[in-house]
Every structure is written in C-alpha cells, then in structure tokens.
Design an enzyme around this catalytic site. Structure first.
Site, PDB file in Angstrom:
ATOM      1  N   LYS A  65      14.509  47.437  46.683  1.00 46.62           N
ATOM      2  CA  LYS A  65      15.714  46.101  46.808  1.00 46.62           C
ATOM      3  C   LYS A  65      14.805  44.666  46.937  1.00 46.62           C
ATOM      4  O   LYS A  65      15.561  43.709  46.366  1.00 46.62           O
ATOM      5  CB  LYS A  65      17.331  46.213  47.654  1.00 46.62           C
ATOM      6  CG  LYS A  65      17.602  47.470  46.826  1.00 46.62           C
ATOM      7  CD  LYS A  65      18.793  47.731  47.315  1.00 46.62           C
ATOM      8  CE  LYS A  65      19.534  49.131  46.954  1.00 46.62           C
ATOM      9  NZ  LYS A  65      20.683  49.810  47.218  1.00 46.62           N
ATOM     10  N   GLY A 126      18.172  46.015  52.796  1.00 50.20           N
ATOM     11  CA  GLY A 126      18.247  46.029  52.231  1.00 50.20           C
ATOM     12  C   GLY A 126      20.303  45.605  52.030  1.00 50.20           C
ATOM     13  O   GLY A 126      20.665  45.227  51.876  1.00 50.20           O
ATOM     14  N   ALA A 127      20.968  47.361  52.257  1.00 52.27           N
ATOM     15  CA  ALA A 127      21.891  47.523  52.430  1.00 52.27           C
ATOM     16  C   ALA A 127      22.926  46.910  54.106  1.00 52.27           C
ATOM     17  O   ALA A 127      23.731  46.541  53.578  1.00 52.27           O
ATOM     18  CB  ALA A 127      22.117  48.856  52.769  1.00 52.27           C
TER      19      ALA A 127
END
Ligand code: NDP
Length: 275
Positions: A65, A126-127
């Site tokens: 990502k 990313g999360a």
C-alpha cells in the site's frame, strides 16, 4: 470485458473478488475482478506490466500500500496525507490513487464513537496509519497509543501524525506494552498477526490493557475470529472483525471505478462464512 483486480501477497485469504464480481453480475456490468498475487521480487516488473495493460482499476493490499505510491500519477488529497493507498483507477493513461480503507474502517465503529476516547493501535504499517488517520479525524478521539514489533516504525508513524493532529499518544514495542498501566476503550489490531502462517498467534496479550467495556477490533476478517478476538470473547468483551471494513472499503472502490452505487443487500456476513 473490463478488467479489475487485487495486488498483494499472499492473497489466498481474500474475499474481494467475491464482493466485486457479485456486484458486476447483479448490475450486468461486463467486467471481472481477479487476484494478482505478486511476490516482492516481481513487484516492479508486475506493476510495469500492469501499466501497459488495459486494466481499469485495482486494489492494493499487504504489503504494497505504500510501496506502490511512486508508480501513481496523482493521489487524492486524503491518500496523499496518509501516504498509503488501496485503490487505483485508470483515467486515460494515468493512475489515480485513493484510500478507501479510512472510510471502511470507521463503519463498524460509528455507533460506538461516543464511548471511545482512548485507543491502542497495534501495528504501524499501512493499515495502522489509516486507522490513526481515520480516528483522529473524529473529535471524540484525543488519545492514541501505538504498539508495534519494531518501535522505530511506531515512532515514525507517531511523528507524521503529530504534524497533522493534536493528540496525546505514546509508542511502545511489543515488550514494553506489557508494563503499560493504561486501559483503552478501543484496541485495534492492524497487523497480520492472527492470519495465514501467524494464525496461532496473538499480537499482544490484551488482559492488562482492557477494561470491562473495551471494544476489541481486529482488521483481519479471515479467520472470522482470530486468537485475539477469541481471547477477548472469553473475557466478555465486545469484538468486531474486519469484514464490515472490507465490505465498506470495497463499496467505495466500486463507486470510484464504475460511478455506480454498490447494490444494497446483495451480500451478507453469512455469504462469506458459510461452511
Ligand atoms: P503492512 O505490511 O503495511 O504492515 C504490517 C504490520 O504488521 C506492521 O506493523 C508490522 O510490524 C506488523 N507485523 C507483521 N508481521 C508481524 C509479526 N510476525 N509479528 C508482529 N508484528 C508483525 O500491512 P497493512 O498495514 O497493509 O495490513 C495489515 C493487516 O490489516 C493485514 O492483516 C490486512 O489483512 C489487514 N487489513 C484489513 C482490511 C480490511 O478491510 N478488513 C484493510 C486493510 C488491512 P513491523 O513494523 O515491525 O514490521
């Protein structure tokens, strides 16, 4: 037929093709969504091949990502701030990057936000980044601590958040969190610990950081209940898995690609977890 897809590694667990292909069929759109499992060594080659292809749009997942950003021609402002994208739309020959995870992540929390002021984010990828951004955009949340295997990544995330938001927040590594005396209203696992090869593991022991009303939210949706969630259920805590987020982010991606709303009521939780 229009082509859409998902890039990441590994992808065996992914429900995204089911979600998108169901809607294409229901709306009679001549399109198909498929998985493109790409190893790290083949990442650049595969992306350059995709650039030459006629793919209309795709999702990006673990672990690309952030890594994909140099290949994107234009980033939607929010995606630019977060520094991570999960959705790409081809417009002419240009790739436009979006982050629909921010939207999806908040969906299962909407009815609980009034009860949440302190949050522990597990993970700084990313999360984790998207979770912090989404929550700090909500006025209710003013304390976010981050715990991550590598403390350096947690520190970097905290620094970038502090440029954007005013909030209270400490960072810990996995060993330090055990000594922490704080209790959190919401704990979110944003790591991949609990799925795939790590299915028998839990990212932290929640006993010392949860109070009686803590909500434990795991962004993993396959398995339905990770070890973290099973432990929380045993302690009578409220739990949320990643399915509602997955569906929420997918609906937004679908709208970006097709300009059409995702059809209501064509998928439910049973659809994914039927035996
Ligand atoms: P990244 O690769 O960007 O980040 C991974 C994170 O997990 C990092 O914090 C990393 O720590 C940590 N981690 C990885 N392996 C281990 C390990 N063995 N032990 C401890 N920590 C570990 O991935 P993403 O942030 O993009 O995604 C993470 C998870 O979130 C995935 O499981 C994904 O499926 C889920 N997700 C779910 C969504 C949904 O719609 N439900 C949407 C987006 C993500 P370190 O910094 O030390 O490397």
């Amino acid at each position: 037929m229009d082509k859409y897809g998902l890039i990441g590694f590994p992808l065996k667990h992914s429900f995204s093709p089911l979600i998108h292909n169901k809607a294409f069929k229901y709306l009679n759109i001549d399109a198909h969504y498929e998985k493109y499992e790409v190893s790290d060594q083949k990442f650049e080659h595969s992306i350059l091949q995709l650039k030459e292809s006629d793919i209309k749009g795709f999702n990006v997942t673990v672990p690309y990502k952030q890594k994909i950003i140099p290949y994107i021609d234009e980033l939607e402002p929010l995606a630019k701030k977060v520094g991570a994208i999960n959705t790409i739309k081809k417009s002419g020959n240009r790739w436009i990057g979006y982050n629909t995870d921010l939207y999806g992540l908040l969906i299962p929390l909407e009815n609980h936000l009034k009860l949440i002021s302190s949050v522990l984010i597990i993970g700084a990828g990313g999360a984790g980044n998207a979770a912090c951004f989404a929550l700090l955009n909500k006025k209710e949340i003013r304390k976010i601590d981050i715990v991550n295997r590598s403390k350096e990544n947690a520190i970097n995330l905290s620094h970038s958040l502090k440029k954007e938001f005013t909030f209270e927040g400490e960072v810990y590594d996995s060993k330090e969190i055990i000594k922490n005396r704080n209790k959190y209203d919401l704990i979110i696992n944003t790591t991949s610990v609990g799925m795939g090869d790590l299915i028998k593991e839990s990212p932290i022991n929640i006993t010392s950081v949860a109070h009686k009303k803590t909500i434990v939210y795991d962004l993993i949706y396959n398995p339905k209940e990770t070890l973290l969630l099973k432990t929380a259920i045993k302690q009578n805590l409220r739990v949320i898995n990643g399915l509602k987020m997955l569906i929420g982010q997918a609906k937004k991606s679908f709208e970006i690609w097709t300009g059409q709303e995702y059809p209501a009521n064509i998928i439910s939780e049973d659809f994914f977890y039927k035996k």
